[in-house]
Design a protein around this motif. Sequence first.
Motif, mmCIF file in Angstrom:
data_model
loop_
_atom_site.group_PDB
_atom_site.id
_atom_site.type_symbol
_atom_site.label_atom_id
_atom_site.label_comp_id
_atom_site.label_asym_id
_atom_site.label_seq_id
_atom_site.Cartn_x
_atom_site.Cartn_y
_atom_site.Cartn_z
ATOM 1 N N PRO A 143 43.857 41.143 38.905
ATOM 2 C CA PRO A 143 44.246 41.213 40.318
ATOM 3 C C PRO A 143 43.145 40.671 41.213
ATOM 4 C CG PRO A 143 44.640 43.298 39.189
ATOM 5 C CD PRO A 143 43.819 42.464 38.272
ATOM 6 N N ALA A 179 48.863 40.254 43.370
ATOM 7 C CA ALA A 179 48.644 38.887 42.888
ATOM 8 C C ALA A 179 47.688 38.919 41.704
ATOM 9 C CB ALA A 179 48.049 38.028 44.009
ATOM 10 N N LEU A 180 48.062 38.243 40.623
ATOM 11 C CA LEU A 180 47.207 38.135 39.444
ATOM 12 C C LEU A 180 46.708 36.705 39.324
ATOM 13 C CD1 LEU A 180 49.173 40.179 36.738
ATOM 14 C CD2 LEU A 180 47.244 40.929 38.122
ATOM 15 N N THR A 191 54.223 45.647 40.372
ATOM 16 C CA THR A 191 54.611 44.421 39.693
ATOM 17 C C THR A 191 53.890 43.265 40.378
ATOM 18 O OG1 THR A 191 56.487 43.127 38.866
ATOM 19 C CG2 THR A 191 56.639 43.940 41.124
ATOM 20 N N THR A 192 54.134 42.054 39.914
ATOM 21 C CA THR A 192 53.518 40.888 40.543
ATOM 22 C C THR A 192 54.463 40.317 41.590
ATOM 23 O OG1 THR A 192 54.409 39.443 38.823
ATOM 24 C CG2 THR A 192 52.203 40.341 38.479
ATOM 25 N N GLU A 248 55.758 43.962 34.141
ATOM 26 C CA GLU A 248 55.474 42.520 34.072
ATOM 27 C C GLU A 248 56.352 41.899 33.013
ATOM 28 O OE1 GLU A 248 52.762 39.180 34.439
ATOM 29 O OE2 GLU A 248 54.746 39.723 35.190
ATOM 30 N N SER A 254 44.304 42.600 46.315
ATOM 31 C CA SER A 254 45.247 43.460 45.602
ATOM 32 C C SER A 254 44.585 44.746 45.129
ATOM 33 C CB SER A 254 45.824 42.705 44.396
ATOM 34 O OG SER A 254 46.653 41.634 44.808
ATOM 35 N N GLN A 309 50.127 40.599 29.194
ATOM 36 C CA GLN A 309 49.559 40.937 30.488
ATOM 37 C C GLN A 309 49.751 42.404 30.831
ATOM 38 O OE1 GLN A 309 47.752 38.603 32.382
ATOM 39 N NE2 GLN A 309 47.133 40.580 33.180
ATOM 40 N N TYR A 356 58.687 40.570 42.110
ATOM 41 C CA TYR A 356 58.902 41.649 43.070
ATOM 42 C C TYR A 356 60.379 41.821 43.426
ATOM 43 C CZ TYR A 356 58.630 44.317 47.422
ATOM 44 O OH TYR A 356 58.804 45.255 48.403
#
Length: 320
Positions: free
Chosen positions: A302, A207-208, A185-186, A137, A306, A142, A190
């Motif tokens: 997440p 997705a966060l 990763t997010t 990230e 996710s 985070q 990506y």
Amino acid sequence: MPFPIVRKNGIPLYIQVKEAVLAEIKNGRWKTGDKLPTERELSEKLKVSRNTVSQAYQELEAEGVLMSVQGRGTFVCDRDDAVRIENRKDLLMKIIDVAMEEGLQLGFSIEEFVELTNLRARQKMELLNQVRVCFIECNREQVEYFAKRLEFGSGISITPIVLDDLRDNMDQFLPILTAADLLITTFFHYEEVKELLGQRKNVLAIALDPQMETIVRIARIPAGKRVGLVCRSDNFASKVLLALKTAGLDGMDIKVSHESDPDRLREFVANLDVIIVSPGRRREVEAFATRRHDIIEFVFTPDVASINLLRAALIDIRRQ
């Protein structure tokens, strides 16, 4: 929909969308089995972002109100079924009942079913103890929070990697990445992560989203209060402000500090009524806060989809 989405009223937009959808179902305009508008269609109709509608739909799906079918759309669930299946434990009990019935039909006794189930669970736990995961990230807050707090299964090792560090020291991280079973990763990063790593590893994007409780607490901050954000990076601060904007709370005047010097941090905190903090900085702020201060930890987690995707991916790793 019979009522508009009201901005600047302190209620996050996705909660208003969620209540609007529930109202349509309760008043009978949308019935069991009806297909709902797509996220894009509803966002255009209500004049909100697609992410806002997506968050509302995800929460309603998690509560058993809606059901998403891949390639077909989102539908209203049978409310009688939703009442009978009140939570995930009830649903799991139904799955266990079906498995037990099939075991009995295959000639196994209940005692044998229990023994085999315990054996299989232990095997899965042992496999998960060997899984090595890297989470990549762009902000340290985070990535460290994710690695320390998020649990996909017993004993899973999650190595946090900050994207800037990976860019600058690819050779240093290459052995860790090569040894990892899964790279996460997010969605936002990506493509960049894929480009950096090439064909070395498959990368899973998640997705966060901010915790709903966090957004609600911030939405309830009385007007006129002095609000500040204490974090470690500009990147994290930008994500917080974007999340608040998405929730319709972008009208707030929030002062931002990355200060690590104790004296300067004390001075910053003293001039505030409400302090929003990133994971890992709460204790620092609490050391200088008084009873009049309200401290809100801003946490991204997440989403349900996710989490389920990750769990399935981890099990699949050890099947190979």
